[in-house]
Scaffold this active site. Structure first.
Site, PDB file in Angstrom:
ATOM      1  N   PRO A  73      20.696  65.697  36.515  1.00 17.40           N
ATOM      2  CG  PRO A  73      20.464  65.327  34.212  1.00 17.40           C
ATOM      3  CD  PRO A  73      21.477  65.577  35.278  1.00 17.40           C
ATOM      4  CG  HIS A  74      20.519  60.916  39.129  1.00 14.96           C
ATOM      5  ND1 HIS A  74      21.744  61.341  38.682  1.00 14.96           N
ATOM      6  CD2 HIS A  74      20.732  60.445  40.380  1.00 14.96           C
ATOM      7  CE1 HIS A  74      22.648  61.138  39.605  1.00 14.96           C
ATOM      8  NE2 HIS A  74      22.070  60.599  40.655  1.00 14.96           N
ATOM      9  CB  VAL A  75      20.432  64.949  42.069  1.00 13.60           C
ATOM     10  CG1 VAL A  75      20.278  65.707  43.381  1.00 13.60           C
ATOM     11  CG2 VAL A  75      21.398  63.784  42.213  1.00 13.60           C
TER      12      VAL A  75
END
Ligand SMILES: Cc1cc2nc3c(=O)[nH]c(=O)nc-3n(C[C@H](O)[C@H](O)[C@H](O)COP(=O)(O)O)c2cc1C
Length: 184
Positions: A73-75
């Site tokens: 998710p953070h990418v």
């Protein structure tokens, strides 16, 4: 109005109890799709299930979970978003981003974001005026983060007292946001 992909980050400020009004106002004003990230503290203040009606994708809360096309998710969230709005932003999340501490999904995504990041602080008056908090806000502004500042007086729910430093009302907030998003 141009279609926008809006990523909302909710942190554990008391202002989160009003998040539904702000999200409703955003949906009424913008042609947008929305995803939401919540911190663990935010989940103690507002029920994540009550937010799923606002999103086209997910209410994300775990950096290590995979969510369909948002496998990491953070990418993948920063690739998706046209804008990240941290609403409300605690002194803690402001401090983490200002100092490069990426120990949860919201802080990590805010640091990985290449889109504009708009921060909407909501702390009690004493926290907001604390030098550490003001220093962190100043640093973030210099680093290019955008702010919608607290304004006017509002009622602090915990004490029922009128305090300075309340978030702008949902309508006022969205008016300010409109100017920023049009350029995002
Ligand atoms: C009921 C309650 C209300 C809170 N309101 C605020 C607030 O308005 N602003 C703030 O900065 N912290 C507030 N806090 C403290 C934060 O929740 C705490 O600093 C937490 O670690 C923030 O985590 P987060 O930034 O990951 O969401 C509040 C805590 C509680 C229990």
């Amino acid at each position: 109005m141009e279609y926008k992909k809006i990523l909302i980050g909710i942190s554990g400020s008391i202002g989160a109890v009003e998040i539904h009004s702000y999200l409703t106002e955003i949906h009424q004003r913008f042609n947008c799709s929305m995803n939401i990230i919540m911190t663990e503290s935010a989940k103690k203040i507002v029920n994540p299930d009550s937010l799923k009606y606002f999103v086209d994708g997910y209410v994300f809360d775990n950096m290590f979970d995979s969510y369909s096309e948002f496998k990491i998710p953070h990418v993948h969230l920063p690739n998706w978003a046209d804008v990240l709005i941290i609403l409300p932003a605690t002194a803690n999340i402001i401090g983490k981003i200002a100092n490069g501490i990426a120990d949860d999904l919201l802080a990590t995504t805010a640091m990985a974001a290449t889109c504009p990041v708009i921060i909407v602080p909501n702390t009690n008056e004493h926290m907001y005026n604390r030098r550490a908090v003001q220093r962190n806000i100043q640093e973030l502004k210099e680093d290019g983060y955008l702010f919608i500042e607290p304004e006017g007086e509002g009622v602090q729910l915990s004490t029922k007292k009128k305090i300075k430093g309340a978030m702008p009302s949902p309508k006022e907030f969205v008016s300010q946001l409109e100017g920023m998003i049009l350029h995002a």
